[in-house]
Design a protein around this motif. Structure first.
Motif, PDB file in Angstrom:
ATOM      1  N   GLY A 150      47.131  42.427  33.206  1.00 29.84           N
ATOM      2  CA  GLY A 150      47.267  42.644  34.473  1.00 29.84           C
ATOM      3  C   GLY A 150      45.786  42.022  34.591  1.00 29.84           C
ATOM      4  N   SER A 151      45.104  41.454  34.784  1.00 33.18           N
ATOM      5  CA  SER A 151      43.646  40.801  35.673  1.00 33.18           C
ATOM      6  C   SER A 151      44.274  39.817  36.364  1.00 33.18           C
ATOM      7  CB  SER A 151      43.105  40.003  34.697  1.00 33.18           C
ATOM      8  OG  SER A 151      41.976  39.726  35.008  1.00 33.18           O
ATOM      9  N   ALA A 152      45.383  39.489  35.946  1.00 35.78           N
ATOM     10  CA  ALA A 152      46.210  38.104  37.319  1.00 35.78           C
ATOM     11  C   ALA A 152      47.146  39.107  38.171  1.00 35.78           C
ATOM     12  CB  ALA A 152      46.888  37.423  36.000  1.00 35.78           C
ATOM     13  N   LEU A 153      47.658  39.927  37.571  1.00 37.07           N
ATOM     14  CA  LEU A 153      48.167  41.128  38.855  1.00 37.07           C
ATOM     15  C   LEU A 153      46.838  41.462  39.557  1.00 37.07           C
ATOM     16  CD1 LEU A 153      50.951  42.506  36.625  1.00 37.07           C
ATOM     17  CD2 LEU A 153      51.020  40.848  38.554  1.00 37.07           C
ATOM     18  N   GLY A 154      46.380  41.802  38.985  1.00 35.47           N
ATOM     19  CA  GLY A 154      44.613  42.823  39.627  1.00 35.47           C
ATOM     20  C   GLY A 154      44.097  41.469  40.538  1.00 35.47           C
ATOM     21  N   TRP A 155      43.969  40.794  40.384  1.00 35.03           N
ATOM     22  CA  TRP A 155      43.081  39.309  41.198  1.00 35.03           C
ATOM     23  C   TRP A 155      44.537  38.753  41.858  1.00 35.03           C
ATOM     24  CZ3 TRP A 155      38.315  38.075  41.775  1.00 35.03           C
ATOM     25  CH2 TRP A 155      37.663  38.013  40.619  1.00 35.03           C
ATOM     26  N   GLY A 156      45.829  38.646  42.044  1.00 33.96           N
ATOM     27  CA  GLY A 156      45.967  38.628  42.381  1.00 33.96           C
ATOM     28  C   GLY A 156      46.226  39.974  44.108  1.00 33.96           C
ATOM     29  N   LEU A 157      46.316  41.218  43.733  1.00 31.68           N
ATOM     30  CA  LEU A 157      46.530  42.247  44.527  1.00 31.68           C
ATOM     31  C   LEU A 157      45.341  42.459  45.657  1.00 31.68           C
ATOM     32  CD1 LEU A 157      47.867  44.800  42.239  1.00 31.68           C
ATOM     33  CD2 LEU A 157      49.020  43.469  44.312  1.00 31.68           C
ATOM     34  N   ILE A 158      43.898  41.901  44.730  1.00 26.73           N
ATOM     35  CA  ILE A 158      43.032  42.034  45.144  1.00 26.73           C
ATOM     36  C   ILE A 158      42.618  41.267  46.488  1.00 26.73           C
ATOM     37  CG2 ILE A 158      40.310  41.635  45.373  1.00 26.73           C
ATOM     38  CD1 ILE A 158      40.418  43.056  42.245  1.00 26.73           C
ATOM     39  N   THR A 159      42.911  39.509  46.434  1.00 30.47           N
ATOM     40  CA  THR A 159      42.901  38.690  46.977  1.00 30.47           C
ATOM     41  C   THR A 159      43.843  38.554  48.610  1.00 30.47           C
ATOM     42  OG1 THR A 159      44.413  37.618  45.864  1.00 30.47           O
ATOM     43  CG2 THR A 159      41.557  37.692  45.289  1.00 30.47           C
ATOM     44  N   SER A 160      45.538  38.862  47.499  1.00 30.47           N
ATOM     45  CA  SER A 160      45.447  39.624  48.429  1.00 30.47           C
ATOM     46  C   SER A 160      45.844  40.240  50.179  1.00 30.47           C
ATOM     47  CB  SER A 160      47.228  39.792  47.644  1.00 30.47           C
ATOM     48  OG  SER A 160      47.944  41.120  48.008  1.00 30.47           O
ATOM     49  N   LYS A 161      45.779  41.702  49.692  1.00 28.25           N
ATOM     50  CA  LYS A 161      44.781  42.439  50.510  1.00 28.25           C
ATOM     51  C   LYS A 161      43.711  41.997  51.313  1.00 28.25           C
ATOM     52  CE  LYS A 161      48.156  45.797  49.466  1.00 28.25           C
ATOM     53  NZ  LYS A 161      49.301  45.694  50.540  1.00 28.25           N
ATOM     54  N   THR A 162      43.180  41.686  50.638  1.00 20.24           N
ATOM     55  CA  THR A 162      41.612  41.426  51.466  1.00 20.24           C
ATOM     56  C   THR A 162      42.303  40.367  52.488  1.00 20.24           C
ATOM     57  OG1 THR A 162      40.369  41.474  49.412  1.00 20.24           O
ATOM     58  CG2 THR A 162      39.141  39.618  51.641  1.00 20.24           C
ATOM     59  N   ILE A 163      42.582  39.245  51.929  1.00 19.98           N
ATOM     60  CA  ILE A 163      43.664  38.285  53.117  1.00 19.98           C
ATOM     61  C   ILE A 163      44.269  38.992  54.420  1.00 19.98           C
ATOM     62  CG2 ILE A 163      45.129  36.613  53.627  1.00 19.98           C
ATOM     63  CD1 ILE A 163      44.341  35.339  50.441  1.00 19.98           C
ATOM     64  N   GLU A 164      44.807  39.999  53.907  1.00 17.73           N
ATOM     65  CA  GLU A 164      45.726  40.495  54.934  1.00 17.73           C
ATOM     66  C   GLU A 164      45.071  41.338  55.399  1.00 17.73           C
ATOM     67  OE1 GLU A 164      48.617  44.491  54.426  1.00 17.73           O
ATOM     68  OE2 GLU A 164      48.517  42.611  52.402  1.00 17.73           O
ATOM     69  N   GLY A 165      44.320  42.287  55.114  1.00 13.03           N
ATOM     70  CA  GLY A 165      43.076  42.960  55.772  1.00 13.03           C
ATOM     71  C   GLY A 165      42.430  42.090  56.724  1.00 13.03           C
TER      72      GLY A 165
END
Length: 88
Positions: free
Chosen positions: A25-40
């Motif tokens: 869950g933590s790994a998936l969360g980190w991935g989502l946080i960073t991918s959405k930040t880069i996307e933004g």
């Protein structure tokens, strides 16, 4: 004695599953946080500072999740409440 060994073995398996789920869950969360930040940032580069601030806030929250789960898992390992029900 046999019941106590069964409870301890089941607790060990459950703690392993709990910690694996927390790590996943933590790994998936980190991935989502960073991918959405880069996307933004790629969509609106002028918002980079605000997006990075939010990323660090959410990253701190995401980082605390596995430690809370670890504390709960260690409670089951060292102060197993299921062993109290066995008389013998």
């Amino acid at each position: 004695m046999e019941g106590q060994v069964t409870i301890i073995a089941a607790t060990a398996i459950a703690v392993g599953l709990i910690l694996a789920a927390a790590g996943l869950g933590s790994a998936l969360g980190w991935g989502l946080i960073t991918s959405k930040t880069i996307e933004g940032i790629t969509r609106q580069p002028e918002m980079r500072a605000q997006l990075m601030t939010n990323t660090f806030i959410f990253a701190g929250l995401m980082e605390s999740f596995p430690f809370i789960v670890l504390a709960l898992a260690m409670w089951f390992v060292f102060a197993n409440p299921f062993l109290a029900g066995i008389t013998g």
